[in-house]
Design a protein around this motif. Structure first.
Motif, PDB file in Angstrom:
ATOM      1  N   VAL A   1     -20.865 -78.100 -99.439  1.00 48.98           N
ATOM      2  CA  VAL A   1     -21.256 -79.739 -99.225  1.00 48.98           C
ATOM      3  C   VAL A   1     -19.929 -80.014 -98.222  1.00 48.98           C
ATOM      4  O   VAL A   1     -20.296 -80.383 -97.144  1.00 48.98           O
ATOM      5  N   LEU A   2     -18.600 -79.858 -98.234  1.00 44.75           N
ATOM      6  CA  LEU A   2     -17.717 -79.904 -97.689  1.00 44.75           C
ATOM      7  C   LEU A   2     -17.952 -79.428 -96.003  1.00 44.75           C
ATOM      8  O   LEU A   2     -17.710 -79.922 -94.973  1.00 44.75           O
ATOM      9  N   ALA A   3     -18.189 -78.370 -96.244  1.00 45.14           N
ATOM     10  CA  ALA A   3     -18.459 -77.338 -95.000  1.00 45.14           C
ATOM     11  C   ALA A   3     -19.658 -78.056 -94.070  1.00 45.14           C
ATOM     12  O   ALA A   3     -19.697 -78.140 -93.048  1.00 45.14           O
ATOM     13  N   ALA A   4     -20.635 -78.069 -94.805  1.00 44.42           N
ATOM     14  CA  ALA A   4     -21.905 -78.884 -94.110  1.00 44.42           C
ATOM     15  C   ALA A   4     -21.592 -80.138 -93.487  1.00 44.42           C
ATOM     16  O   ALA A   4     -22.024 -80.505 -92.415  1.00 44.42           O
ATOM     17  N   LEU A   5     -20.706 -80.962 -94.317  1.00 46.30           N
ATOM     18  CA  LEU A   5     -20.678 -82.299 -93.989  1.00 46.30           C
ATOM     19  C   LEU A   5     -19.587 -82.149 -92.752  1.00 46.30           C
ATOM     20  O   LEU A   5     -19.780 -83.069 -91.714  1.00 46.30           O
ATOM     21  N   THR A   6     -18.531 -81.387 -92.855  1.00 47.60           N
ATOM     22  CA  THR A   6     -17.501 -81.063 -91.655  1.00 47.60           C
ATOM     23  C   THR A   6     -18.514 -80.792 -90.403  1.00 47.60           C
ATOM     24  O   THR A   6     -18.252 -81.162 -89.258  1.00 47.60           O
ATOM     25  N   THR A   7     -19.418 -79.812 -90.497  1.00 49.60           N
ATOM     26  CA  THR A   7     -20.119 -79.203 -89.263  1.00 49.60           C
ATOM     27  C   THR A   7     -20.754 -80.398 -88.862  1.00 49.60           C
ATOM     28  O   THR A   7     -21.030 -80.725 -87.717  1.00 49.60           O
ATOM     29  N   GLY A   8     -21.572 -81.132 -89.967  1.00 49.00           N
ATOM     30  CA  GLY A   8     -22.150 -82.301 -89.163  1.00 49.00           C
ATOM     31  C   GLY A   8     -21.456 -83.521 -88.484  1.00 49.00           C
ATOM     32  O   GLY A   8     -21.873 -84.091 -87.703  1.00 49.00           O
ATOM     33  N   LEU A   9     -20.328 -83.866 -89.006  1.00 45.36           N
ATOM     34  CA  LEU A   9     -19.351 -84.526 -88.484  1.00 45.36           C
ATOM     35  C   LEU A   9     -19.138 -84.135 -86.962  1.00 45.36           C
ATOM     36  O   LEU A   9     -18.728 -84.962 -86.199  1.00 45.36           O
TER      37      LEU A   9
END
Length: 186
Positions: free
Chosen positions: A77-85
């Motif tokens: 989830v952190l990787a996905a949110l970081t990529t999205g950010l």
């Protein structure tokens, strides 16, 4: 407490700049520098994200403890949110294109990149901790994860502050008269 005229910390507008560029040129350069930083961050995040996405398909994934599986999912989830950010500055640029607000775009991009750096640091520490947890146990994983967070906090947060501390930088009217050690250079 007042600071002397030639002493750090200086506000960006006060920082002596030897470039002969307009405000628009400076904003374009700042935006391009932000994009370059984001490319580095994006590559690292993609590599870590790719690594995480392969784990469930590995034979040992089934022997992870419940805590390790939740740890893994939190990292995904952190990787996905970081990529999205990292998409936000691009989205802002598309939305604000030709609205003559590049200074606001650069400022927003700067804030977002700072947050992304923190997220990537947490992602790196979390992955290191998860790997040690699987290899040596949860205590080792927690110790390594916390240790990496501390080291990255020093490198990412404290080092930039300490390397540009008051007294380290002196501004001279003639850039040739500035000693490289006063710029924080080796």
């Amino acid at each position: 407490m007042s600071r002397q005229e030639n002493e750090w910390p200086l506000e960006p507008a006060e920082f002596m700049d030897t470039r002969s560029e307009t405000k628009d040129e400076r904003m374009d350069r700042n935006w391009n520098e932000l994009l370059q930083e984001m490319r580095v961050l994006q590559t690292g995040t993609q590599i870590i994200g790719g690594f995480l996405l392969t784990l469930p398909f590995q034979q040992r994934f089934g022997v992870l403890t419940e805590a390790e599986k939740w740890w893994f999912l939190a990292l995904v989830v952190l990787a996905a949110l970081t990529t999205g950010l990292m998409l936000v500055p691009v989205s802002l640029h598309r939305r604000l294109f030709r609205h003559h607000v590049k200074d606001k775009l650069v400022a927003a991009g700067n804030r977002i990149v700072k947050i992304v750096v923190g997220c990537v640091a947490l992602l790196i520490a979390g992955c290191a901790g998860l790997i040690f947890s699987v290899a040596l146990g949860q205590d080792a994983g927690l110790a390594v994860g916390v240790g990496v967070v501390v080291v990255l906090a020093v490198l990412v947060l404290l080092y930039p502050v300490l390397s540009w501390s008051p007294g380290r930088i002196r501004v001279s009217e003639d850039p040739e008269q500035i000693d490289p050690s006063d710029r924080g250079e080796p």
